[in-house]
Design a protein around this motif. Structure first.
Motif, PDB file in Angstrom:
ATOM      1  N   ASP A  26     -41.555  -7.249   1.632  1.00 34.78           N
ATOM      2  CA  ASP A  26     -42.943  -6.909   1.308  1.00 34.78           C
ATOM      3  C   ASP A  26     -43.847  -8.123   1.473  1.00 34.78           C
ATOM      4  O   ASP A  26     -44.946  -8.025   2.040  1.00 34.78           O
ATOM      5  CB  ASP A  26     -43.040  -6.375  -0.126  1.00 34.78           C
ATOM      6  CG  ASP A  26     -42.443  -4.978  -0.270  1.00 34.78           C
ATOM      7  OD1 ASP A  26     -42.216  -4.322   0.764  1.00 34.78           O
ATOM      8  OD2 ASP A  26     -42.195  -4.562  -1.419  1.00 34.78           O
ATOM      9  N   ARG A  30     -46.848  -8.560   4.369  1.00 31.71           N
ATOM     10  CA  ARG A  30     -48.232  -8.908   4.024  1.00 31.71           C
ATOM     11  C   ARG A  30     -48.678 -10.160   4.769  1.00 31.71           C
ATOM     12  O   ARG A  30     -49.817 -10.252   5.249  1.00 31.71           O
ATOM     13  CB  ARG A  30     -48.366  -9.111   2.507  1.00 31.71           C
ATOM     14  CG  ARG A  30     -48.320  -7.831   1.690  1.00 31.71           C
ATOM     15  CD  ARG A  30     -48.763  -8.076   0.255  1.00 31.71           C
ATOM     16  NE  ARG A  30     -47.911  -9.039  -0.427  1.00 31.71           N
ATOM     17  CZ  ARG A  30     -46.826  -8.698  -1.115  1.00 31.71           C
ATOM     18  NH1 ARG A  30     -46.463  -7.431  -1.207  1.00 31.71           N
ATOM     19  NH2 ARG A  30     -46.095  -9.616  -1.721  1.00 31.71           N
ATOM     20  N   ALA A  33     -49.179  -9.331   8.459  1.00 31.08           N
ATOM     21  CA  ALA A  33     -50.364  -8.490   8.636  1.00 31.08           C
ATOM     22  C   ALA A  33     -51.653  -9.266   8.403  1.00 31.08           C
ATOM     23  O   ALA A  33     -52.720  -8.843   8.856  1.00 31.08           O
ATOM     24  CB  ALA A  33     -50.306  -7.300   7.677  1.00 31.08           C
ATOM     25  N   THR A  34     -51.566 -10.384   7.720  1.00 32.59           N
ATOM     26  CA  THR A  34     -52.747 -11.191   7.429  1.00 32.59           C
ATOM     27  C   THR A  34     -52.943 -12.312   8.447  1.00 32.59           C
ATOM     28  O   THR A  34     -54.054 -12.529   8.935  1.00 32.59           O
ATOM     29  CB  THR A  34     -52.647 -11.799   6.017  1.00 32.59           C
ATOM     30  OG1 THR A  34     -52.509 -10.753   5.057  1.00 32.59           O
ATOM     31  CG2 THR A  34     -53.900 -12.611   5.691  1.00 32.59           C
ATOM     32  N   ASN A 108     -53.488   5.180   3.964  1.00 30.60           N
ATOM     33  CA  ASN A 108     -53.889   3.864   4.448  1.00 30.60           C
ATOM     34  C   ASN A 108     -54.694   3.095   3.414  1.00 30.60           C
ATOM     35  O   ASN A 108     -54.741   1.858   3.465  1.00 30.60           O
ATOM     36  CB  ASN A 108     -54.663   3.998   5.753  1.00 30.60           C
ATOM     37  CG  ASN A 108     -53.735   4.188   6.939  1.00 30.60           C
ATOM     38  OD1 ASN A 108     -53.169   3.243   7.458  1.00 30.60           O
ATOM     39  ND2 ASN A 108     -53.542   5.443   7.340  1.00 30.60           N
ATOM     40  N   ARG A 111     -51.927   1.503   1.555  1.00 30.11           N
ATOM     41  CA  ARG A 111     -51.180   0.509   2.337  1.00 30.11           C
ATOM     42  C   ARG A 111     -52.101  -0.123   3.384  1.00 30.11           C
ATOM     43  O   ARG A 111     -51.875   0.015   4.591  1.00 30.11           O
ATOM     44  CB  ARG A 111     -49.999   1.170   3.067  1.00 30.11           C
ATOM     45  CG  ARG A 111     -49.064   1.996   2.188  1.00 30.11           C
ATOM     46  CD  ARG A 111     -48.152   1.127   1.342  1.00 30.11           C
ATOM     47  NE  ARG A 111     -47.062   1.911   0.775  1.00 30.11           N
ATOM     48  CZ  ARG A 111     -47.174   2.738  -0.251  1.00 30.11           C
ATOM     49  NH1 ARG A 111     -48.358   2.913  -0.822  1.00 30.11           N
ATOM     50  NH2 ARG A 111     -46.120   3.399  -0.716  1.00 30.11           N
ATOM     51  N   GLU A 113     -52.370  -2.973   4.482  1.00 32.05           N
ATOM     52  CA  GLU A 113     -51.758  -3.982   5.348  1.00 32.05           C
ATOM     53  C   GLU A 113     -51.186  -3.368   6.628  1.00 32.05           C
ATOM     54  O   GLU A 113     -50.984  -4.074   7.623  1.00 32.05           O
ATOM     55  CB  GLU A 113     -50.659  -4.738   4.604  1.00 32.05           C
ATOM     56  CG  GLU A 113     -49.483  -3.915   4.155  1.00 32.05           C
ATOM     57  CD  GLU A 113     -49.701  -3.221   2.816  1.00 32.05           C
ATOM     58  OE1 GLU A 113     -48.731  -2.635   2.298  1.00 32.05           O
ATOM     59  OE2 GLU A 113     -50.827  -3.266   2.287  1.00 32.05           O
ATOM     60  N   GLY A 116     -53.855  -3.606   8.967  1.00 26.16           N
ATOM     61  CA  GLY A 116     -54.028  -5.036   9.190  1.00 26.16           C
ATOM     62  C   GLY A 116     -53.062  -5.532  10.247  1.00 26.16           C
ATOM     63  O   GLY A 116     -53.423  -6.318  11.136  1.00 26.16           O
ATOM     64  N   MET A 117     -51.824  -5.070  10.172  1.00 25.14           N
ATOM     65  CA  MET A 117     -50.828  -5.423  11.179  1.00 25.14           C
ATOM     66  C   MET A 117     -51.245  -4.927  12.558  1.00 25.14           C
ATOM     67  O   MET A 117     -51.159  -5.657  13.556  1.00 25.14           O
ATOM     68  CB  MET A 117     -49.468  -4.833  10.789  1.00 25.14           C
ATOM     69  CG  MET A 117     -48.386  -4.948  11.849  1.00 25.14           C
ATOM     70  SD  MET A 117     -47.782  -6.638  12.086  1.00 25.14           S
ATOM     71  CE  MET A 117     -46.620  -6.769  10.714  1.00 25.14           C
ATOM     72  N   THR A 178     -58.824  -1.889   4.911  1.00 29.88           N
ATOM     73  CA  THR A 178     -58.265  -3.108   5.471  1.00 29.88           C
ATOM     74  C   THR A 178     -59.290  -4.234   5.463  1.00 29.88           C
ATOM     75  O   THR A 178     -58.948  -5.407   5.256  1.00 29.88           O
ATOM     76  CB  THR A 178     -57.784  -2.855   6.916  1.00 29.88           C
ATOM     77  OG1 THR A 178     -56.820  -1.797   6.901  1.00 29.88           O
ATOM     78  CG2 THR A 178     -57.133  -4.097   7.499  1.00 29.88           C
TER      79      THR A 178
END
Length: 219
Positions: A26, A30, A33-34, A108, A111, A113, A116-117, A178
């Protein structure tokens, strides 16, 4: 009492800090994705998790293997969720489309991220994007594509490609979740507040289905 026999107190050593595989994945997802794949340092991730500097390498072998495992966990959960996004109590296929859009927006928001990914990986063609699309996005959207084809063939909606609908919803309606810091500049509401999420999901589904509709049920 001898020093060696005393119970150790204070902060545990990094290698003794309890952390599960799920927590590692997890946190890794993150981070990817950031900051993107190239922006993530495994050593830094180990430090943020409070574990020894080589624990992730010992468990996963490489940064690439960690990325794949994190993606499998995050997008695998999404595929499982979206596989049940149709409501068996709804008999009108257009209502099913409305319901599916609402479910997608809600998921979404929970979630953020995930998008974001995709905002990062979707910009560059390559193995990572192919992996996500082929294994998760395409299979998850296949039922929605069939629904669109059926509604179009029945003259219920104007033709729309799966790609167009996906980007309207995923990178349009779900964008405030996001890009929450940007969304908060527009007004003082929190885009992730449950009431705001519900409003966004309902508005998105109703606007899209109303715009696509060619007839009313029974006509």
């Amino acid at each position: 009492m001898a020093q060696s026999s005393r119970k150790r107190t204070g902060r545990p050593r990094a290698q003794d800090a309890p952390v599960t595989v799920e927590q590692i994945l997890d946190a890794a997802f993150r981070a990817f994705a950031t900051y993107g794949y190239d922006g993530v340092a495994v050593r830094t991730l180990n430090r943020e998790l409070g574990v020894s500097h080589n624990l992730i390498h010992q468990r996963f072998g490489s940064k690439q293997a960690l990325w794949h495992a994190a993606v499998d966990r995050a997008f695998g959960e999404q595929t499982t969720e979206l596989a049940t996004w149709f409501d068996p109590t709804l008999t009108d296929p257009l209502d099913q489309l409305n319901h599916a859009i609402r479910r997608f927006v809600h998921y979404n928001a929970e979630r953020p991220e995930l998008l974001g990914m995709m905002n990062i990986e979707g910009r560059v063609a390559g193995e990572r994007l192919d992996y996500i699309y082929d294994n998760y996005i395409a299979p998850a959207l296949e039922p929605l594509g069939r629904l669109l084809d059926f509604l179009t063939s029945q003259g219920r909606i104007r033709p729309i490609s799966l790609r167009a609908l996906f980007f309207l919803v995923a990178h349009g309606a779900a964008a405030p979740f996001t890009l929450a810091p940007l969304a908060r500049h527009f007004d003082n509401t929190d885009p992730l507040d449950p009431s705001q999420v519900a409003e966004q999901a309902a508005l998105t589904a109703d606007v899209i289905t109303s715009g696509l509709r060619l007839d009313a049920p029974g006509h």
